[in-house]
Design an enzyme around this catalytic site. Structure first.
Site, short mmCIF file in Angstrom:
data_model
loop_
_atom_site.label_atom_id
_atom_site.label_comp_id
_atom_site.label_asym_id
_atom_site.label_seq_id
_atom_site.Cartn_x
_atom_site.Cartn_y
_atom_site.Cartn_z
CB CYS A 111 25.96 37.37 3.94
SG CYS A 111 26.30 39.13 3.89
NE ARG A 162 37.06 23.07 6.12
CZ ARG A 162 36.13 23.81 5.57
NH1 ARG A 162 35.08 23.24 5.02
NH2 ARG A 162 36.24 25.13 5.53
NE ARG A 196 34.85 28.50 9.04
CZ ARG A 196 35.22 29.59 9.72
NH1 ARG A 196 34.54 29.98 10.79
NH2 ARG A 196 36.27 30.30 9.33
CE LYS A 216 35.24 27.46 -2.20
NZ LYS A 216 35.21 27.92 -0.80
CG ASP A 217 36.27 32.08 -0.20
OD1 ASP A 217 35.25 31.45 0.12
OD2 ASP A 217 37.41 31.59 -0.16
NE ARG A 275 27.76 26.12 -2.51
CZ ARG A 275 28.34 24.97 -2.79
NH1 ARG A 275 27.69 24.04 -3.49
NH2 ARG A 275 29.57 24.70 -2.37
NE ARG A 276 30.83 22.66 -0.27
CZ ARG A 276 32.03 23.15 -0.03
NH1 ARG A 276 32.43 23.36 1.22
NH2 ARG A 276 32.86 23.43 -1.02
#
Length: 333
Positions: free
Chosen positions: A240, A153, A147, A81-82, A129-130
């Site tokens: 991006c 987190r 982040r 996903k990165d 997206r989230r």
């Protein structure tokens, strides 16, 4: 024989993932010495703003790719996903591993579900997206940027900075944090990112020896699904960290792909679901992207890019002397 060198980010999760690949290779090739090359990436240094403002997901792998290109490393391990949809010249991504759980999870100390969160509850995420899907489902929530590594987190959640946070199930499980999961969010609420849950192994395109060594770690089914998802993002220029999602599964001997594009505030959400043959995953992803463009996705994405560019200007009174150091000149951004 020279050791096999694996480039990886320095984060605990990235190291765990690289060690997983190292063990898998070590079991197959016990006579080969394997070394990890931990590298701190630009994305790891920019912890005070959404990555999309500074070039997106490519910031997590740019330095790893440079280590491949200059010969310091033989391969690099990434969370798929990165990985931007376009790779630098001279590099290839020949292996995508078997996928772990691709879903997102709600993590909270006080609430057991997204539905249980009270109005105005503060929820943290670093992903556009989230953010857009949360806003679409619960416009009454306060969504703030969060982040850092998983441990950072969770510590901020425990400190009371947030009522809940959203993280990838695969990362929580790989990092040993699965006990913190309050709810695995269904796809109807939170469609996963392209490639989420899968690991990719990148190497120099012309390195036949390395490609042969890592080939047995590839999972054909996961590869097909991830290729369809990434093809969706490629046509939309979604490399991006744009507010898009794509999730493919095997169905009836073929592939089914669900995808969405949304505005940052979640007020406009475009969705599509299509099926196709298993032998043309990229064609399926391209078809889904075209369906989105036909619905007006380009206008939404242009608006998002304009908003992000405005935030960059507002946050940085003077531009960096070398914009490429922030990933702003990558072909995928």
């Amino acid at each position: 024989m020279s050791p096999l060198r694996i480039a990886t980010r320095r984060s605990p999760l990235a190291l765990t993932q690289a060690e997983f690949i190292a063990r898998a290779l070590g079991e197959r090739y016990p006579d080969i010495d394997i070394e990890l090359l931990p590298i701190r990436t630009t994305g790891d240094r920019l912890l005070d703003a959404p990555l999309a403002r500074f070039g997106g997901k490519g910031l997590f792998i740019k330095e790893l790719e440079q280590a491949l290109l200059d010969g310091r490393a033989d391969l690099a391990v990434h969370s798929m996903k990165d990985v931007p949809v376009e790779l630098p010249a001279g590099l290839a991504l020949p292996v995508i591993t078997a996928r772990a759980d691709p879903h997102d999870a709600l993590v909270s100390k006080r609430f057991d579900s997204l539905r249980a969160l009270p109005p105005k509850a503060r929820i943290g995420t670093s992903s556009l997206r989230r953010r857009c899907q949360l806003a679409a489902h619960r416009p009454d929530l306060t969504i703030d940027v969060l982040r850092g590594g998983i441990d950072t987190r969770i510590k901020r959640l425990a400190a009371g900075d947030f009522d809940a946070i959203v993280l990838a199930v695969a990362g929580l499980e790989r990092g040993g944090y699965e006990k913190h999961i309050s709810e695995i969010l269904p796809e109807s609420i939170m469609l996963p990112a392209a490639g989420q849950g899968a690991l990719g192994i990148e190497c120099r395109a012309d390195d036949a020896r390395i490609r042969e060594l890592i080939a047995p770690l590839a999972c054909p089914d996961s590869t097909r699904c991830v290729e369809a998802e990434r093809a969706f993002g490629r046509l939309l220029d979604g490399g991006c960290q744009m507010p898009i999602a794509a999730f493919a599964t095997l169905r009836n001997g073929g592939l089914a792909l669900r995808a969405l594009v949304a505005s940052l505030d979640g007020r406009r959400v475009l969705r599509t679901e299509i099926e196709g043959g298993i032998d043309d995953p990229r064609g399926l992803g391209t078809k889904a992207a075209q369906a989105m463009l036909d619905q007006g996705a380009q206008a939404i994405l242009d608006e998002v890019r304009s908003e992000l560019e405005g935030q960059v200007l507002a946050d940085a009174p003077s531009p960096p002397s070398d914009p490429s150091s922030l990933g702003l000149r990558r072909s995928d951004s």
